[in-house]
Design an enzyme around this catalytic site. Structure first.
Site, short mmCIF file in Angstrom:
data_model
loop_
_atom_site.label_atom_id
_atom_site.label_comp_id
_atom_site.label_asym_id
_atom_site.label_seq_id
_atom_site.Cartn_x
_atom_site.Cartn_y
_atom_site.Cartn_z
N HIS A 69 -61.80 -11.10 -1.62
CA HIS A 69 -62.19 -11.75 -3.02
C HIS A 69 -63.55 -11.00 -3.36
CE1 HIS A 69 -59.66 -15.58 -2.76
NE2 HIS A 69 -58.97 -14.62 -2.22
N GLU A 71 -66.29 -11.85 -4.85
CA GLU A 71 -67.61 -12.38 -4.34
C GLU A 71 -67.79 -12.20 -2.98
OE1 GLU A 71 -64.95 -13.84 -6.05
OE2 GLU A 71 -65.65 -15.82 -6.91
N CYS A 99 -63.74 -19.42 -5.54
CA CYS A 99 -63.03 -20.34 -4.77
C CYS A 99 -63.59 -20.79 -3.53
CB CYS A 99 -61.51 -19.50 -4.22
SG CYS A 99 -62.07 -18.42 -2.86
N CYS A 102 -64.76 -18.26 -1.09
CA CYS A 102 -66.10 -17.60 -1.84
C CYS A 102 -67.28 -18.45 -1.97
CB CYS A 102 -65.83 -16.80 -3.21
SG CYS A 102 -64.59 -15.52 -3.00
ZN LIG Z 1 -62.52 -16.22 -3.38
#
Ligand SMILES: [Zn+2]
Length: 172
Positions: A69, A71, A99, A102
């Site tokens: 992801h 981040e 999320c 993250c």
């Molecule tokens: Zn994430």
């Protein structure tokens, strides 16, 4: 656009000039992610002095790594290079609400300020019902509130701009 019946849409927050500039940079990276065959998310980490410490985009499609992801990728760049003290003064910008994974990575990085674009509730309209696209329905603020360090969180912000990366960008 509507959220799920039980979840109200969070109100948009306004940003100062600097925050707007860096969040737009993250949104630009989201478009770059999408153009390269990934989920449309981007992230930027900026020091207290306004220096960009890391820029990253989601690389799920490029790498096959489900943890790539934006981040978390940005934190993988910044964390080995900068001390916890330096990162404590930094802000992480994310085109979409972080999320749970993250948000956890942000906590472990010691970054204490988060600014995000489109929120998780609005994002679910784009994600649809496919299990490989749905997220765990826990707000990043729930993770930050449970952490022993104070983590300031601003968002959703620039919702319309941040949403544009997602229009037609998910499988149905
Ligand atoms: Zn994430």
């Amino acid at each position: 656009m509507t959220g799920t019946a039980s979840t109200p849409l969070p109100a948009e927050q306004s940003l100062g000039e600097q925050d707007g500039k860096y969040l737009r940079l993250a949104i630009g990276l989201a478009d770059q992610a999408r153009a390269r065959g990934n989920r449309p998310f981007g992230s930027v980490i900026v020091s207290a002095a306004g220096e960009v410490l890391a820029e990253a985009w989601n690389r799920n499609g490029e790498t096959g790594d489900c943890t790539a992801h934006a981040e978390t990728e940005a934190i993988r760049i910044a964390s080995p290079r900068f001390s916890r003290e330096e990162l404590a003064g930094a802000t992480i910008y994310a085109s979409g609400e972080p999320c749970v994974m993250c948000a956890g990575a942000i906590y472990w990085s010691n970054i204490r300020r988060v600014v995000f674009g489109i929120d998780a509730v609005r994002l679910r309209v784009f994600r649809g019902e496919r299990l490989d696209q749905r997220d765990a329905e826990l707000s990043c603020r729930d993770v930050f509130d449970a952490s022993p360090a104070a983590i300031e969180c601003l968002g959703p912000a620039l919702i319309e701009e941040a949403s544009s990366s997602h229009v037609g960008g998910w499988k149905t």
